[in-house]
Design an enzyme around this catalytic site. Structure first.
Site, PDB file in Angstrom:
ATOM      1  N   ASP A  89       0.847  -1.198   0.000  1.00 46.33           N
ATOM      2  CA  ASP A  89       0.000   0.000   0.000  1.00 46.33           C
ATOM      3  C   ASP A  89       0.881   1.246   0.000  1.00 46.33           C
ATOM      4  O   ASP A  89       2.066   1.184   0.337  1.00 46.33           O
ATOM      5  CB  ASP A  89      -0.959   0.019   1.200  1.00 46.33           C
ATOM      6  CG  ASP A  89      -0.255   0.121   2.553  1.00 46.33           C
ATOM      7  OD1 ASP A  89       0.825  -0.490   2.711  1.00 46.33           O
ATOM      8  OD2 ASP A  89      -0.776   0.823   3.445  1.00 46.33           O
ATOM      9  N   GLU A 154      -0.008  -0.931   5.949  1.00 48.55           N
ATOM     10  CA  GLU A 154       1.079  -0.354   6.753  1.00 48.55           C
ATOM     11  C   GLU A 154       0.911   1.143   6.881  1.00 48.55           C
ATOM     12  O   GLU A 154       1.098   1.715   7.956  1.00 48.55           O
ATOM     13  CB  GLU A 154       2.437  -0.695   6.120  1.00 48.55           C
ATOM     14  CG  GLU A 154       3.612  -0.519   7.070  1.00 48.55           C
ATOM     15  CD  GLU A 154       4.124   0.913   7.169  1.00 48.55           C
ATOM     16  OE1 GLU A 154       4.858   1.202   8.126  1.00 48.55           O
ATOM     17  OE2 GLU A 154       3.807   1.762   6.306  1.00 48.55           O
TER      18      GLU A 154
HETATM   19  N1  BES Z   1       8.691   3.072   5.507  1.00 47.57           N
HETATM   20  C1  BES Z   1       8.069   3.830   6.537  1.00 47.57           C
HETATM   21  C2  BES Z   1       8.777   3.701   7.864  1.00 47.57           C
HETATM   22  C3  BES Z   1      10.103   4.401   7.988  1.00 47.57           C
HETATM   23  C4  BES Z   1      10.216   5.733   7.626  1.00 47.57           C
HETATM   24  C5  BES Z   1      11.173   3.724   8.503  1.00 47.57           C
HETATM   25  C6  BES Z   1      11.418   6.374   7.775  1.00 47.57           C
HETATM   26  C7  BES Z   1      12.378   4.357   8.635  1.00 47.57           C
HETATM   27  C8  BES Z   1      12.502   5.689   8.276  1.00 47.57           C
HETATM   28  C9  BES Z   1       6.632   3.386   6.706  1.00 47.57           C
HETATM   29  O1  BES Z   1       5.994   3.128   5.490  1.00 47.57           O
HETATM   30  C10 BES Z   1       5.835   4.485   7.366  1.00 47.57           C
HETATM   31  O2  BES Z   1       5.659   5.503   6.755  1.00 47.57           O
HETATM   32  N2  BES Z   1       5.348   4.228   8.558  1.00 47.57           N
HETATM   33  C11 BES Z   1       4.432   5.102   9.201  1.00 47.57           C
HETATM   34  C12 BES Z   1       3.714   4.275  10.228  1.00 47.57           C
HETATM   35  C13 BES Z   1       2.428   4.847  10.708  1.00 47.57           C
HETATM   36  C14 BES Z   1       1.438   5.080   9.613  1.00 47.57           C
HETATM   37  C15 BES Z   1       1.844   3.959  11.775  1.00 47.57           C
HETATM   38  C16 BES Z   1       5.164   6.261   9.849  1.00 47.57           C
HETATM   39  O3  BES Z   1       6.323   6.114  10.282  1.00 47.57           O
HETATM   40  O4  BES Z   1       4.592   7.348   9.890  1.00 47.57           O
HETATM   41 MN    MN Z   2       7.155   2.002   4.261  1.00 43.79          MN
HETATM   42 MN    MN Z   3       5.395   5.083   4.617  1.00 43.06          MN
END
Ligand code: BES
Ligand code: MN
Ligand code: MN
Length: 461
Positions: A89, A154
């Site tokens: 997604d 996610e």
């Molecule tokens: N890929 C990211 C997580 C991430 C971002 C890891 C930067 C390391 C560095 C993931 O898709 C993401 O955006 N996660 C969200 C989670 C939330 C929606 C619960 C986030 O970090 O905001």
């Molecule tokens: Mn991600």
């Molecule tokens: Mn993300």
């Protein structure tokens, strides 16, 4: 045995990009109900590709939300099993007018592929599918067993995945989790991430009257919800960036001296960072460096604020309602539920009695951290060195991947976070992009990673 796999990857470079473009064309925006059919179509596309490259038992598994895609290759008897996790997604694309090319028509410019999901996370998931394909095409087998788990929620907080993991422990049993869903430290500086922040996300709604009011006739007699919201938010943090919610810092694990010293040596240039993102002056909690603030300290941010008249020109109105979306990034050993309780209590105590208050809890995820001397993490280091010509550095990240701590707690599995994005990849923003040479080197590194994990043996033995 590896050389033929790497040769295959080199000669197929162009095909990989064409295929990735097809995946990036599917607008699998999990947050928007009008895209639910696209999200499913994307799950089906991934499942089709997984079957095509030779994975077995490929299927969509329904959840109360978007489906999970699962597939496996379990022919390496006695070898370790990798649980690969990624998400298909993507985030919404607004503001659309700031994109230089359409978000779902992948476009190559200056060695980068631009599209929503290119870096986060389709491109990085696809990299592993291509590494698996290279092994299976050239050798008819993989050096390890692998289970692929792709999530479609996610970007909306993995709401149903914890339950899925708890209910499918046998299906997901493995020796190590591999994830590519993070940026590397800098261009030319590959990294392995050993810590993620957690998250708790809430919405506050204020209502001050049952309709918007004429600000001349009523101003002075009735509270202004926008003003009250601004005051409430203002009280949440002091001028030195410290969060003023009682109990907020109680469970924060202090930074280790060794970690602080190691991070101080990293090639991080504050001036370039400011320039790259057009930041006049950095702001954050006093007493901590920029890397420490983003990797190892908790924060509270306003993600959205809405009230009153925001169109062009002027309108003398006393708004009936105000809304704020607020999230807090958490570090070990803070617990999202406990922090949400503290936050809610703070709002209920400090919001003025002249508004009706509603607090809604939205997303959450626990922080995660592992030690990087684990044999599988070290194996990933060797693989990255082969793919990128340089040994990785070890970093933590400020972002969150909610399921990582669940894998740890429910399945007892260590995770190896090997990401090939870049800090300026524009994830969640207009003009998201993935560096094409990082994508290709990442395919090589992934192919080598399976080999290196096989060499380590089962459960690090
Ligand atoms: N890929 C990211 C997580 C991430 C971002 C890891 C930067 C390391 C560095 C993931 O898709 C993401 O955006 N996660 C969200 C989670 C939330 C929606 C619960 C986030 O970090 O905001
Ligand atoms: Mn991600
Ligand atoms: Mn993300």
């Amino acid at each position: 045995m590896m050389n033929n796999v790497i040769d295959f990857i080199q000669v197929n470079r162009d095909r990989y990009l064409d295929e990735l473009k097809a995946l990036l064309a599917i607008p699998s925006i999990s947050a928007l109900p009008e895209h639910a059919a696209d999200v499913r179509r994307c799950a089906e596309w991934c499942g089709g590709e997984m079957t095509r490259i030779g994975l077995q038992g490929v299927r969509l598994i329904e959840t109360p939300g978007h489906p999970v895609v699962y597939g496996e290759w379990m022919g390496a008897e006695g070898a370790p099993t990798i649980l690969f996790y990624g998400h298909y997604d993507v985030q919404p694309v607004d503001p659309l007018d700031l994109w230089q090319s359409p978000p779902f028509e992948a476009t190559i410019r200056d060695g980068e592929i631009y599209a929503r999901g290119s870096a986060d996370d389709k491109g990085q998931v696809f990299m592993h599918l291509k590494a698996i394909e290279a092994h299976l095409t050239q050798n008819g087998r993989l050096p390890v067993n692998i289970k692929i788990l792709l999530e479609g929620e996610e970007e909306v907080g993995s709401e149903h995945l914890d339950e899925f993991v708890r209910a499918n422990k046998a299906l997901l049993a493995a020796d190590v989790v591999v994830i590519s869903d993070s940026p590397m430290f800098a261009r030319g500086v590959p990294s392995i991430c050993y810590g993620l922040r957690g998250l708790v996300y809430l919405q506050i709604d204020f209502r001050g009257s049952n309709t918007d009011l004429h600000s001349g006739s009523f101003g002075g007699a009735v509270i202004n919800p926008a003003f009250a919201m601004a005051q409430l938010i203002d009280g949440m943090k002091d001028r030195s960036g410290r969060i003023r919610i009682p109990g907020f810092y109680d469970d924060v694990r202090p930074l280790q001296e060794a970690e602080r010293n190691a991070w101080a040596q990293l090639p991080f240039n504050e001036k370039t960072y400011r320039k790259d993102f057009g930041i006049p002056k950095l702001f954050g909690e006093t007493g901590y460096s920029t890397l420490e603030r983003t990797w190892a300290r908790p924060t509270l941010e306003v993600n959205g604020l809405l009230s009153g008249f925001t169109g062009e020109g002027a309108k003398t109105v006393l708004p009936a309602v105000a809304m704020a979306k607020i999230s807090m990034r958490l570090v070990p050993d803070q617990d999202p539920n406990k922090i949400a309780d503290l936050f809610q209590a703070y709002v209920e105590k400090n919001a003025p009695k002249s508004v009706e208050v509603t607090v809604t809890r939205m997303q959450g995820g626990k922080p995660w951290m592992t030690s990087f001397d684990h044999p599988y993490v070290q194996a990933a280091g060797r693989a990255i060195e082969q793919g990128f010509g340089r040994a990785p550095i070890f970093t933590r990240e400020g972002g969150s991947i909610p399921v990582v701590s669940t894998f740890q707690e429910e399945l007892g599995l260590p995770s190896v976070l090997f990401g090939v994005g870049l800090p300026d990849e524009n994830a969640h923003a207009p003009n998201e992009k993935l560096d094409i040479s990082n994508f290709h080197n990442g395919i090589v590194a992934s192919a080598v990673l399976y080999e290196e994990i096989a060499k380590v043996g089962k459960s690090g033995a």
